[in-house]
Design an enzyme around this catalytic site. Structure first.
Site, PDB file in Angstrom:
ATOM      1  N   GLU A  38       0.834  -1.203   0.000  1.00 40.91           N
ATOM      2  CA  GLU A  38       0.000   0.000   0.000  1.00 40.91           C
ATOM      3  C   GLU A  38       0.870   1.255   0.000  1.00 40.91           C
ATOM      4  OE1 GLU A  38      -3.045  -0.372   3.017  1.00 40.91           O
ATOM      5  OE2 GLU A  38      -4.279  -1.461   1.592  1.00 40.91           O
ATOM      6  N   GLU A  94      -5.934  -7.473  -1.783  1.00 38.71           N
ATOM      7  CA  GLU A  94      -6.500  -7.609  -0.435  1.00 38.71           C
ATOM      8  C   GLU A  94      -7.938  -7.156  -0.515  1.00 38.71           C
ATOM      9  OE1 GLU A  94      -4.633  -5.436   2.816  1.00 38.71           O
ATOM     10  OE2 GLU A  94      -2.654  -5.916   2.006  1.00 38.71           O
TER      11      GLU A  94
HETATM   12  C1  IPT Z   1      -4.554  -2.912   4.805  1.00 38.01           C
HETATM   13  C2  IPT Z   1      -3.112  -3.369   4.909  1.00 38.01           C
HETATM   14  O1  IPT Z   1      -2.487  -3.488   3.657  1.00 38.01           O
HETATM   15  C3  IPT Z   1      -3.000  -4.681   5.621  1.00 38.01           C
HETATM   16  O2  IPT Z   1      -1.664  -4.924   5.944  1.00 38.01           O
HETATM   17  C4  IPT Z   1      -3.853  -4.723   6.846  1.00 38.01           C
HETATM   18  O3  IPT Z   1      -3.339  -3.815   7.756  1.00 38.01           O
HETATM   19  C5  IPT Z   1      -5.264  -4.359   6.482  1.00 38.01           C
HETATM   20  O4  IPT Z   1      -5.293  -3.104   5.945  1.00 38.01           O
HETATM   21  C6  IPT Z   1      -6.214  -4.290   7.638  1.00 38.01           C
HETATM   22  O5  IPT Z   1      -6.298  -5.481   8.278  1.00 38.01           O
HETATM   23  S1  IPT Z   1      -4.672  -1.161   4.676  1.00 38.01           S
HETATM   24  C7  IPT Z   1      -6.365  -0.837   4.246  1.00 38.01           C
HETATM   25  C8  IPT Z   1      -7.238  -0.828   5.434  1.00 38.01           C
HETATM   26  C9  IPT Z   1      -6.433   0.474   3.567  1.00 38.01           C
END
Ligand code: IPT
Length: 994
Positions: free
Chosen positions: A198, A295
């Protein structure tokens, strides 16, 4: 066509002719950042629709799994098999740098940190891997995966400041080499590599920093990574998409957590949260790459003082999967990964301060590895459908969902995904938050013209928070469905028949039509069949009774959704599968000669199996390697009842163990010798986050190499006799606590709240004697280091320890000493890693490890239940013998704290150690976690274990643990591989321990 897409198209086309030219390039070849670039291999390629692997078009449907959150390597296969059984074909993994390079320059990845073994296991199970080693990962991990010593790097983290870049080199070189070895080009499972995480936003520094991104990519290439790079922008922002020049990745992806993380209000789906423009943003930002979501929200994190996983599950449940995942399919996603598929545990201080020990995440697979959640089953329905729907991969999604076109009903919106090999119409509530069922009809364009559906009468229904995929001109082997309102679970072409399994929600009306000229059919009761549009139309109302329609050699099994949930589709080879109805979990099926061997897990409720599609030459059935007799039912399917006799489990009563006790706060005793402690003598700090720096010397723990667990400070001064009070500003992260003593006099505690990462308090001092030496002892709970999500402020550097102090009314200077874990970055326990132990006396001595020298401890029959009568830290340890049937049973165990503040007598914190692994941090006054699952492998189910509880009573009356029990979940007969107890050393007298 843009230059980039031409390069891609050429490359893809070359697969069938001469791809060899691309093979064998030296691994050291770097992409210079100029585009377009040649690929470094020809096995993983892509076009605008999807990836190809070895020339074959594939959907990548993946789930995120953190091996480091399950420190039992022999259980990795268990989770991987549960992922595979869903119909997913990949896992995505983060790697936590902080665990692997606790000391700069010393990389260790063995035992529970053995990624080489993990990647070997993924390959053996048959899952692809998307590797995401960071160096920054976020992930609710301490420091976002950054080792604590990065707090001493002056440059900005995640930028191209040279000291930061240099700090990452050793880690990436080492982990990169391990990942490179397991790339698909070397016969391994790794198909994609995500540099950074990110990399999407910054404050106060140049952004995006193309040189930085390029550096991270070059590091990976130098380590031998040749598979394509994928990004995960936090939202569809187009950062580093192909075509953006230096630092661009090969395949652009963005993440999505549309429902957010507010588990307090699990029934509220916020307005406007359903993404409606993702197909359009993709077409704008990266039209030549497959639409990729690396994700997507499959659960939620939960902070200290949070609402617990049941609430989070209610928010992100099977309904969220139906509405939101299907909305992503409607946008054309073909590289799709769910965060998390299995959350696991923040054991050994690996978590950030925004989370507690459990990282269950309300994911499809629970922290104790059970697959009982409905979202696991719903996900299986969707994933299996996509596996048998290759036409989806090349179909073209409509720009957005429309109302009034494919259905006259204004309460239903539909997105078309139109293709040559089947079209897909994704229906949802126009108001996606709706919890009211709605009825509708369809008007779908088919190869036989526009058809109003249902043709045989009635209405379709969309239940509360539901979404459905209606197929049109959908191939089922040699047959074609003109349409189906019922959703497809799977279909298989067997030697002598084709079986299609469709399902609908309870009591729903459905209709499907088969393009066939057949005039004969066999239909079970409850099915209305008619010939129309040159085909056969079937209409029914869903019930829990299975009905079958037979036309030619096509058998359509019509189920309700709950029955479909019970089905599995294990592969017997790369091209064939069985359909298995029943079983708690079917892991795999192998055919060898005349024998079919099913591996699976069984519990009481689902112990009858029906196996559909066994090949003719096969006659013997084994289940978990044991031959079982089967019968054949009317459909010719094999049928068998799996005997299930619930074992009698002997679960020890922890209250009856032989508890031993030792004081874990000798530091406050008169004459305590802290000569071996580190003196806090740095007059400067590189810490750029905590500004200004307020104390004469730095008291930031990471400046002295202490990054994890409890911190202790000793402040020596000679009294002037005029001292009135001591002001202390302490910081440990959300929900931390601190206690302060002057010599052995308790001054007070901060018991902690979830909202406070730091605390300022002034403690009144008793009258001090002029000229006499005094010591302040301050115990601070480091809850983990902050993440570093936004680039620029370097929040990860936010210090732990004492930020400021003032000895009011005194000219006396204080000389501070401090300690964290024994050795700091030269940490003592190489097996359990750099984060597992903190600075408590018993941790420094290693008494939390198996077989501590209990002869030196006192016997105390009450153990932790008797507790402390005044503030302090007590350690209780006991041997725990288990005799559980672990060879054929999977028995989830957890340690449970009774949540009873009144009975405890005061706020307390407890660290739970199981065979030396810290597997729980309980905070009585903050919560929410009271139940701490500990996996087999950490626990030895057949023999001796050592458990320990360090109890810190923060309030003047002390505290006791009112209830502490071992609890067994529902045992299941299991076909998983044998669990090996993790080989981790017991206690040995530690050289130089203090
Ligand atoms: C996203 C992150 O890439 C991941 O590592 C983890 O922290 C996840 O969130 C939340 O569990 S960031 C996203 C909420 C914009």
């Amino acid at each position: 066509m843009a230059a980039r897409s031409i390069a891609v198209a050429l490359l893809t086309a070359s697969q069938n002719c001469d791809a060899s030219a691309l093979r064998g390039r030296p691994n050291t070849l770097l992409n210079t950042g100029s585009e377009p670039r040649a690929l470094l291999q020809d096995i993983v390629t892509w076009d605008e629709h999807s990836l190809f692997i070895n020339g074959e078009r594939v959907m990548i449907f993946s789930g995120e799994f953190h091996p480091y959150r399950l420190p039992v390597p022999s259980l990795w296969t268990d989770v991987l098999e549960k992922v595979k059984a869903l119909g997913l074909n990949a896992v995505s993994i983060y790697i936590d740098w902080a665990q692997l390079e606790g000391k700069p320059g010393e990389f260790r990845a063995e035992g529970v940190f053995d990624y080489d073994a993990f990647l070997t296991a993924a390959k053996a199970v048959g899952l692809y891997v998307i590797a995401r080693p960071g160096p920054y990962i976020n992930a609710e991990a301490s420091g976002g995966g950054f080792p604590g010593w990065l707090q001493r790097v002056k440059g900005h983290l995640r930028t191209n400041d040279s000291d930061y870049l240099a700090a990452t080199d050793n880690y990436v070189a080492n982990i990169g080499r391990i990942i490179a070895k397991h790339q698909i080009t070397n016969g391994g499972p790794v198909i994609l590599y995500q540099p950074e995480n990110e990399y999407s936003g910054a404050v106060g520094v140049e952004f995006p920093n193309a040189d930085y991104m390029q550096y991270v990519e070059d590091q990976a290439r130098t380590a031998g990574i040749v598979v394509p790079f994928v990004s995960n922008d936090a939202s569809p922002g187009g950062h580093n998409a192909p075509g953006t020049g230096k630092g661009a990745v090969d395949i652009y992806g963005h993440d999505g957590y549309p429902l957010g993380f507010d588990c307090a209000n699990p029934n509220t789906w916020p307005a406007g949260a359903l993404p409606t423009n993702w197909h359009a943003t993709h077409e704008n930002q990266s039209p030549s790459t497959p639409y990729t979501i690396p994700e997507f929200q499959a659960g939620s994190f939960d902070p200290w003082g949070g609402w617990g996983w049941n609430n989070c599950y209610e928010l992100i449940n099977h309904e969220q999967e139906r509405v939101f995942y299907k909305n992503n399919y409607a946008a054309g996603v073909t590289v799709f990964s769910l965060y998390m598929i299995f959350g696991g545990t923040n054991w050994g201080n690996l978590g950030h301060p925004g989370g507690y020990t459990s990282y269950d995440y309300a994911a499809p697979i629970t922290e104790d590895r059970s697959v009982t959640r409905e979202k696991y089953s719903e996900l299986k329905l969707e994933a299996q459908f996509l596996q048998v729907s290759p036409g989806y991969l090349t179909a073209t999604p409509g720009d957005k969902s429309v109302t009034g076109v494919y259905s006259p009903s204004s309460s239903v919106s539909i997105t078309p995904i139109v293709g040559a090999n089947g079209s897909f119409f994704v229906a949802r509530h126009t108001d996606y938050q709706s919890i009211e069922p709605t009825t509708y009809t369809l008007n779908l364009p088919t190869s036989r013209g526009n058809i109003t559906i249902p043709q045989l009468g009635g209405f379709l229904t969309l239940g509360r928070r539901d979404s459905k995929i209606h197929v049109v001109d959908y191939p089922v082997g040699d047959y074609t469905l003109l349409y189906s309102t019922a959703e497809i679970f799977t279909w298989k072409q067997f030697e002598d028949k084709t079986v299609l399994v469709v399902y609908g929600g309870p009591d729903e009306q459905h209709e499907l039509a088969i393009k066939t000229s057949a005039k004969n059919w066999k239909a079970d009761n409850g099915l209305t069949v008619a010939t129309k549009n040159g085909g056969l139309v079937v209409n029914w109302e869903t019930t829990s009774t299975r009905r079958i329609l037979q036309v030619g050699d096509l058998y359509i099994y019509i189920l309700d959704r709950n029955s479909a949930y019970n089905c599995w589709v294990p592969k017997t080879s790369s091209t064939s599968s069985l359909i298995v109805n029943g079983g708690y979990l079917i892991r795999s099926a192998t055919v060898s000669g005349t024998t079919l061997n099913l591996k699976g897990d069984f519990n009481q409720s689902t112990s009858t199996l029906e196996i559909i599609g066994v090949a003719k030459g096969v006659s013997v059935l084994k289940v978990n390697d044991a031959v079982l007799l089967y019968t054949k039912n009317a459909q010719g399917n094999w049928q068998i009842a799996i005997p299930y006799v619930k074992p009698v489990l002997s679960i020890p009563d922890l209250a009856k163990l032989d508890w031993k006790y030792i004081n874990s706060l000798p530091e406050i005793k008169p004459g305590y010798d802290d000569s071996k402690w580190v003196t806090a003598d740095h007059t400067t700090t590189n810490n750029t986050f905590v500004q200004p720096f307020l104390t004469p010397t730095s008291l930031f723990a990471s400046d002295y190499g202490f990054h994890t667990g409890a911190l202790l400070y000793r402040g020596h001064f000679t009294a002037a006799g005029t001292e009135k009070s001591i002001y202390l500003s302490t910081q440990g992260g959300s929900a931390f606590g601190s206690s302060v003593w002057l010599n052995d006099t308790f001054l007070g505690s901060w018991t902690g709240t979830d909202a406070s990462a730091a605390n300022n308090d002034t403690y009144t001092l008793p009258n001090l004697v002029a000229g006499k030496p005094y010591v302040l002892t301050v115990l601070i709970d480091n809850m983990g280091l902050d993440e570093n999500w936004v680039v620029g402020p370097d929040q990860m550097k936010n210090a732990r320890g004492i930020l400021n102090y003032n000895l009011a009314g005194s000219p006396a200077p204080i000389t501070w000493k401090l300690t964290g874990n024994l050795g700091g970055e030269d940490y003592a326990d190489k097996t359990r890693g750099p984060l597992n132990e903190g600075g408590l006396f018993i941790e420094r001595q290693g008494y939390h490890l198996p077989n501590p020298p209990v002869k030196q401890f006192s016997s105390c029959s009450g153990g932790p239940y008797a507790g402390l009568t005044k503030p302090g830290v007590a350690f209780y340890t006991a041997q725990l013998d288990l005799a559980l049937p672990s060879d054929t049973w999977d028995v989830p165990l957890s340690f449970v704290f009774e949540n009873n503040t009144a009975a405890a007598g005061g706020a307390y914190r407890a660290w739970l150690y199981v065979n030396g692994f810290q597997f729980g941090r309980y905070v009585s006054n903050v919560g929410p976690q009271t139940e701490f699952p500990v996996p087999e492998g950490i626990l030895n189910y057949k023999g001796e274990n050592w458990i320990g509880l360090a109890v810190w009573a923060l309030e003047s009356g002390g505290a006791k643990v009112p209830g502490f029990t071992l609890k067994a979940g529902n045992p299941v007969i299991t076909g998983r591989q044998k669990v090996e107890v993790v080989d981790a050393p017991g206690w040995k007298a530690r050289q130089g321990a203090y």
